[in-house]
Design a protein around this motif. Structure first.
Motif, PDB file in Angstrom:
ATOM      1  N   LYS A   1      12.040  11.389  -6.137  1.00 42.67           N
ATOM      2  CA  LYS A   1      12.709  10.708  -5.032  1.00 42.67           C
ATOM      3  C   LYS A   1      11.713  10.319  -3.953  1.00 42.67           C
ATOM      4  CE  LYS A   1      16.656  11.135  -1.891  1.00 42.67           C
ATOM      5  NZ  LYS A   1      17.787  12.009  -1.452  1.00 42.67           N
ATOM      6  N   GLU A   2      10.775  11.220  -3.657  1.00 41.57           N
ATOM      7  CA  GLU A   2       9.751  10.921  -2.654  1.00 41.57           C
ATOM      8  C   GLU A   2       8.839   9.802  -3.135  1.00 41.57           C
ATOM      9  OE1 GLU A   2       7.134  11.581   0.811  1.00 41.57           O
ATOM     10  OE2 GLU A   2       9.267  11.614   0.330  1.00 41.57           O
ATOM     11  N   LEU A   3       8.426   9.855  -4.387  1.00 40.92           N
ATOM     12  CA  LEU A   3       7.573   8.793  -4.934  1.00 40.92           C
ATOM     13  C   LEU A   3       8.304   7.464  -4.972  1.00 40.92           C
ATOM     14  CD1 LEU A   3       5.826  10.705  -7.878  1.00 40.92           C
ATOM     15  CD2 LEU A   3       4.932  10.236  -5.592  1.00 40.92           C
ATOM     16  N   ASP A   4       9.603   7.508  -5.230  1.00 45.07           N
ATOM     17  CA  ASP A   4      10.396   6.278  -5.247  1.00 45.07           C
ATOM     18  C   ASP A   4      10.417   5.633  -3.866  1.00 45.07           C
ATOM     19  OD1 ASP A   4      12.203   4.326  -6.335  1.00 45.07           O
ATOM     20  OD2 ASP A   4      13.843   5.388  -5.356  1.00 45.07           O
ATOM     21  N   VAL A   5      10.605   6.454  -2.836  1.00 46.33           N
ATOM     22  CA  VAL A   5      10.606   5.926  -1.461  1.00 46.33           C
ATOM     23  C   VAL A   5       9.256   5.308  -1.128  1.00 46.33           C
ATOM     24  CG1 VAL A   5      10.751   6.563   0.965  1.00 46.33           C
ATOM     25  CG2 VAL A   5      12.392   7.513  -0.668  1.00 46.33           C
ATOM     26  N   LEU A   6       8.181   6.011  -1.460  1.00 49.78           N
ATOM     27  CA  LEU A   6       6.843   5.489  -1.170  1.00 49.78           C
ATOM     28  C   LEU A   6       6.560   4.217  -1.949  1.00 49.78           C
ATOM     29  CD1 LEU A   6       4.835   8.859  -1.205  1.00 49.78           C
ATOM     30  CD2 LEU A   6       5.786   7.654   0.767  1.00 49.78           C
ATOM     31  N   HIS A   7       7.041   4.151  -3.182  1.00 48.47           N
ATOM     32  CA  HIS A   7       6.821   2.965  -4.014  1.00 48.47           C
ATOM     33  C   HIS A   7       7.590   1.763  -3.465  1.00 48.47           C
ATOM     34  CE1 HIS A   7       6.046   0.595  -7.614  1.00 48.47           C
ATOM     35  NE2 HIS A   7       7.350   0.366  -7.727  1.00 48.47           N
ATOM     36  N   LEU A   8       8.866   1.974  -3.115  1.00 48.11           N
ATOM     37  CA  LEU A   8       9.687   0.869  -2.614  1.00 48.11           C
ATOM     38  C   LEU A   8       9.185   0.357  -1.267  1.00 48.11           C
ATOM     39  CD1 LEU A   8      13.282   2.108  -3.552  1.00 48.11           C
ATOM     40  CD2 LEU A   8      11.911   0.351  -4.684  1.00 48.11           C
ATOM     41  N   GLN A   9       8.657   1.250  -0.445  1.00 48.30           N
ATOM     42  CA  GLN A   9       8.148   0.833   0.860  1.00 48.30           C
ATOM     43  C   GLN A   9       6.699   0.359   0.789  1.00 48.30           C
ATOM     44  OE1 GLN A   9       8.838   3.654   4.005  1.00 48.30           O
ATOM     45  NE2 GLN A   9      11.039   3.668   3.704  1.00 48.30           N
ATOM     46  N   LYS A  10       6.156   0.309  -0.428  1.00 47.79           N
ATOM     47  CA  LYS A  10       4.788  -0.186  -0.641  1.00 47.79           C
ATOM     48  C   LYS A  10       3.783   0.538   0.249  1.00 47.79           C
ATOM     49  CE  LYS A  10       6.487  -4.762  -2.002  1.00 47.79           C
ATOM     50  NZ  LYS A  10       6.439  -6.213  -1.751  1.00 47.79           N
ATOM     51  N   VAL A  11       3.876   1.864   0.223  1.00 48.68           N
ATOM     52  CA  VAL A  11       2.990   2.682   1.043  1.00 48.68           C
ATOM     53  C   VAL A  11       1.559   2.611   0.536  1.00 48.68           C
ATOM     54  CG1 VAL A  11       2.508   5.038   1.817  1.00 48.68           C
ATOM     55  CG2 VAL A  11       4.859   4.206   1.723  1.00 48.68           C
ATOM     56  N   PHE A  12       1.388   2.510  -0.781  1.00 46.49           N
ATOM     57  CA  PHE A  12       0.040   2.390  -1.329  1.00 46.49           C
ATOM     58  C   PHE A  12       0.078   1.505  -2.566  1.00 46.49           C
ATOM     59  CE2 PHE A  12       1.695   6.669  -2.529  1.00 46.49           C
ATOM     60  CZ  PHE A  12       2.008   6.401  -3.852  1.00 46.49           C
ATOM     61  N   ALA A  13      -1.104   1.018  -2.929  1.00 41.93           N
ATOM     62  CA  ALA A  13      -1.259   0.179  -4.119  1.00 41.93           C
ATOM     63  C   ALA A  13      -2.340   0.793  -4.997  1.00 41.93           C
ATOM     64  CB  ALA A  13      -1.640  -1.251  -3.720  1.00 41.93           C
ATOM     65  N   PRO A  14      -2.187   0.744  -6.331  1.00 43.88           N
ATOM     66  CA  PRO A  14      -3.204   1.336  -7.215  1.00 43.88           C
ATOM     67  C   PRO A  14      -4.539   0.620  -7.074  1.00 43.88           C
ATOM     68  CG  PRO A  14      -1.646   0.016  -8.478  1.00 43.88           C
ATOM     69  CD  PRO A  14      -1.093   0.108  -7.095  1.00 43.88           C
ATOM     70  N   GLN A  15      -5.610   1.369  -7.220  1.00 46.07           N
ATOM     71  CA  GLN A  15      -6.956   0.837  -7.051  1.00 46.07           C
ATOM     72  C   GLN A  15      -7.764   1.087  -8.319  1.00 46.07           C
ATOM     73  OE1 GLN A  15      -8.461  -0.785  -4.278  1.00 46.07           O
ATOM     74  NE2 GLN A  15     -10.059  -1.106  -5.809  1.00 46.07           N
ATOM     75  N   ASP A  16      -8.430   0.046  -8.800  1.00 44.89           N
ATOM     76  CA  ASP A  16      -9.288   0.174  -9.978  1.00 44.89           C
ATOM     77  C   ASP A  16     -10.492   1.040  -9.606  1.00 44.89           C
ATOM     78  OD1 ASP A  16     -10.860  -0.030 -12.198  1.00 44.89           O
ATOM     79  OD2 ASP A  16     -10.891  -2.218 -12.270  1.00 44.89           O
ATOM     80  N   PRO A  17     -10.639   2.224 -10.218  1.00 51.57           N
ATOM     81  CA  PRO A  17     -11.756   3.103  -9.848  1.00 51.57           C
ATOM     82  C   PRO A  17     -13.110   2.498 -10.156  1.00 51.57           C
ATOM     83  CG  PRO A  17     -10.676   3.907 -11.830  1.00 51.57           C
ATOM     84  CD  PRO A  17      -9.816   2.803 -11.288  1.00 51.57           C
ATOM     85  N   GLY A  18     -13.168   1.570 -11.124  1.00 51.16           N
ATOM     86  CA  GLY A  18     -14.438   0.936 -11.452  1.00 51.16           C
ATOM     87  C   GLY A  18     -14.959   0.033 -10.352  1.00 51.16           C
ATOM     88  N   LYS A  19     -14.088  -0.388  -9.433  1.00 50.51           N
ATOM     89  CA  LYS A  19     -14.497  -1.270  -8.343  1.00 50.51           C
ATOM     90  C   LYS A  19     -14.808  -0.509  -7.055  1.00 50.51           C
ATOM     91  CE  LYS A  19     -11.887  -5.238 -10.122  1.00 50.51           C
ATOM     92  NZ  LYS A  19     -10.859  -6.253  -9.827  1.00 50.51           N
ATOM     93  N   LEU A  20     -14.691   0.804  -7.115  1.00 54.58           N
ATOM     94  CA  LEU A  20     -15.010   1.614  -5.938  1.00 54.58           C
ATOM     95  C   LEU A  20     -16.435   2.126  -6.034  1.00 54.58           C
ATOM     96  CD1 LEU A  20     -11.757   3.790  -5.576  1.00 54.58           C
ATOM     97  CD2 LEU A  20     -12.384   1.770  -4.247  1.00 54.58           C
ATOM     98  N   THR A  21     -17.133   2.097  -4.921  1.00 53.02           N
ATOM     99  CA  THR A  21     -18.492   2.636  -4.882  1.00 53.02           C
ATOM    100  C   THR A  21     -18.427   4.161  -4.811  1.00 53.02           C
ATOM    101  OG1 THR A  21     -18.635   2.595  -2.469  1.00 53.02           O
ATOM    102  CG2 THR A  21     -19.254   0.574  -3.658  1.00 53.02           C
ATOM    103  N   GLY A  22     -19.545   4.812  -5.040  1.00 48.43           N
ATOM    104  CA  GLY A  22     -19.598   6.261  -4.935  1.00 48.43           C
ATOM    105  C   GLY A  22     -19.250   6.734  -3.540  1.00 48.43           C
ATOM    106  N   ASN A  23     -19.668   5.980  -2.525  1.00 52.85           N
ATOM    107  CA  ASN A  23     -19.361   6.331  -1.142  1.00 52.85           C
ATOM    108  C   ASN A  23     -17.860   6.228  -0.870  1.00 52.85           C
ATOM    109  OD1 ASN A  23     -20.000   6.953   1.656  1.00 52.85           O
ATOM    110  ND2 ASN A  23     -19.552   4.794   2.082  1.00 52.85           N
TER     111      ASN A  23
END
Length: 566
Positions: free
Chosen positions: A125-147
């Motif tokens: 239920k908590e994840l559903d609320v966060l998903h519907l409110q677009k609290v975060f978006a998935p990020q491709d780990p390959g595009k993130l720097t080590g920092n």
């Protein structure tokens, strides 16, 4: 459990930044006001504990034992502030609310094991609320720097069992890493002053206003992030997120060094736990209010006023808890509907003459307001390690300020010393609101928390016995004479063991002490006359602030009268 030591709470405690500020990071866009706040007290807390017995404010509250509350701090954003009233008000409010409600927070792993299917449903239920409110978006780990991966915030999911038996999930971020690059003070969010709440409540009662209290659920999630912040979900939490929406998140999951699944996301909304979430929500709320014609009181940035229907509407807000008042009940309804239009129809609303606001019960009748905290006082008495039997006629005896010499005093063992510490902290929360009758006794006991002895224990028990016999005692206020500010200020000469004097002050706007103070003076004086002068100096900033605040609320003050004994 002890509040001290939890990583999420440590992340929320005030501390200096550990690295230079990133000059490329944009600073927060503060409101277009210049807030003329009353002078803030020093970090050393000597005004309350005494210069020799001062306790760092964070240490005073973070080591207090909270009976029956598990990790309540983990899901609450505490602003980065070193102000005495702010820290005491915010942390002790959390303690009071959670203890009174009988709620507990436990970790995801333990929660799933304890609550089973109910716990997993609460997480979904908590994840559903966060998903519907677009609290975060998935990020491709390959595009993130080590920092960027190193700066990614850890995610924490807590499960909370309500007194109704329902289980609620709460996802928060561990914002401790943000202290490395967020400047101290840049994450501070103001909260309404207790004095402002009491003054406005007295005015509301006298004018016969209709009062409502609302709670904005998921308030922070309505504010957008103004910087790039990454967060990582690990282990079971990552698995549940993928199970919830596999088509969106599965391809972004990677395996960590220990073989645990990891999911990086970019925060788009102000998630609880991020250092600046409370500030971002505050800025949004102020912008929304000003867009509706409200004006912020320059002496309390969490009090707003607006003329509508030929009368004043006043709002006081402590994060997402808002008190609304107007002489016309229909105008209050219109304001509530406006909030629902922004924050959703599930805004919790309290109407009528009795309201639970910031740990206080406000009861309006006969142009007076009665303020009580009976439930909280009962919890303090029940949580004390010794049974409290009988009553005391007064909260303290003639020996309150008497202390034995070092070679005569018997110090408390560690268990009772910790209990002494936490109980005094809880009583301090009560005195700041409605139990002014124990203020002097508690003010002295706060100077004894470092190394309490058997005499201090007896003095604390006397306060508790007094409360046992006066649980339902309330503070009655009205503001029937707003044109004359009546203050009483006095000083007791050389009453402390180190020969410091003690200052007391109280303000009445008609009936009852709407503001009061009782504190140890910060310097030694040579005579009672000099102590009286120092006492006036101690109270002067509060006297001036009160005048400025009330005038900014639109009321005319003819004079301020300060009474002293002869």
């Amino acid at each position: 459990l002890w509040v001290h030591g939890n990583a999420a709470y440590e992340a929320a405690l005030p501390r200096p930044p550990q690295a230079p500020v990133n000059p490329q990071r944009p600073q927060p866009a503060l409101p277009q006001h210049t807030y003329n706040l009353r002078p803030r007290r020093g970090r050393d807390y000597s005004h309350r504990y005494g210069e020799d017995e001062h306790v760092e404010e964070a240490n005073f509250f973070q080591t207090a034992r909270i009976p029956g509350v598990l990790d309540t701090h983990a899901a609450v954003q505490i602003p980065e502030s070193v102000d005495t009233d702010m820290i005491a008000h915010r942390l002790m409010l959390i303690i009071a609310t959670k203890i009174a409600a009988g709620e507990t927070h436990i970790s995801l792993r333990r929660g799933l094991k304890e609550f089973g299917l109910k716990g997993e449903q609460a997480v979904y239920k908590e994840l559903d609320v966060l998903h519907l409110q677009k609290v975060f978006a998935p990020q491709d780990p390959g595009k993130l720097t080590g920092n960027e991966k190193g700066k990614a915030l850890e995610s924490l999911m807590f499960l909370e069992k309500k007194r109704t038996g329902d289980v609620k999930g709460r996802l928060v971020a561990d914002g401790s890493k943000q202290r490395n690059y967020i400047q101290e003070g840049a994450a501070t969010s103001p909260t309404v002053m207790t004095e402002s709440v009491l003054i406005t409540a007295a005015i509301e009662a006298t004018e016969g206003r209709d009062v409502a209290v609302i709670d904005l659920p998921g308030a922070f999630l309505n504010a957008s992030m103004d910087e790039v912040v990454h967060m990582v979900l690990r282990g079971k939490l990552a698995e549940l997120m993928v199970k919830f929406a596999p088509q969106i998140y599965r391809k972004y999951v990677t395996m960590g060094a220990k073989g645990e699944p990891m999911l990086y996301v970019t925060l788009q909304k102000a998630l609880y736990g991020c250092l600046r979430s409370a500030l971002l929500f505050y800025l949004k709320l102020v912008a929304d209010l000003e867009g509706q014609g409200f004006r912020i009181n320059p002496y309390d940035p969490c009090v707003a006023n607006k003329m509508t229907g030929g009368a004043q509407m006043t709002l006081t807000f402590h994060v997402d808890d808002i008190k609304i008042s107007h002489i016309d009940a229909d105008k209050v309804t219109e304001c509530i509907d406006w909030f629902k239009g922004i924050y959703g129809s599930n805004v919790r609303v309290s109407r009528g003459t009795t309201h639970d606001y910031l740990g206080m019960m406000l009861s309006y009748s006969n142009q007076q307001v009665r303020i009580s905290m009976a439930d909280y006082v009962k919890k303090v008495l029940d949580g004390f390690i010794e049974d409290i039997h009988g009553t005391a006629a007064t909260p303290a005896g003639e020996n309150l300020f008497q202390v034995r010499s070092e070679n005569e005093r018997l110090k408390l063992d560690e268990g009772r010393a910790q209990c002494f510490h936490s109980t005094v902290a809880q009583l301090l929360f009560v005195t700041m609101r409605c139990r002014r009758d124990i203020q002097t006794a508690v003010a002295f006991l706060t100077t004894r928390v470092k190394e309490p002895d058997e005499d201090d224990w007896a003095k604390l028990k006397r306060v508790l016995k007094y409360l046992h016999g006066t649980v339902y005692l309330s503070l009655t206020l009205d503001a029937s004479d707003m044109t004359l500010m009546r203050w009483w200020v006095d000083a007791s000469f050389a009453t402390h063991p180190d020969y410091r004097s003690h200052t007391g002050a109280v303000l009445s706007l008609g009936k009852g002490g709407v503001i009061s103070m009782s504190r140890k003076q910060r310097l030694n004086t040579k005579s009672s006359t000099e102590a009286e002068v120092v006492g006036i100096d101690d109270a002067s900033s509060q006297i001036l602030w009160t005048n400025y605040f009330i005038k900014a609320q639109g009321y005319h003050i003819d004079d301020t009268l300060v009474n002293q004994d002869k």
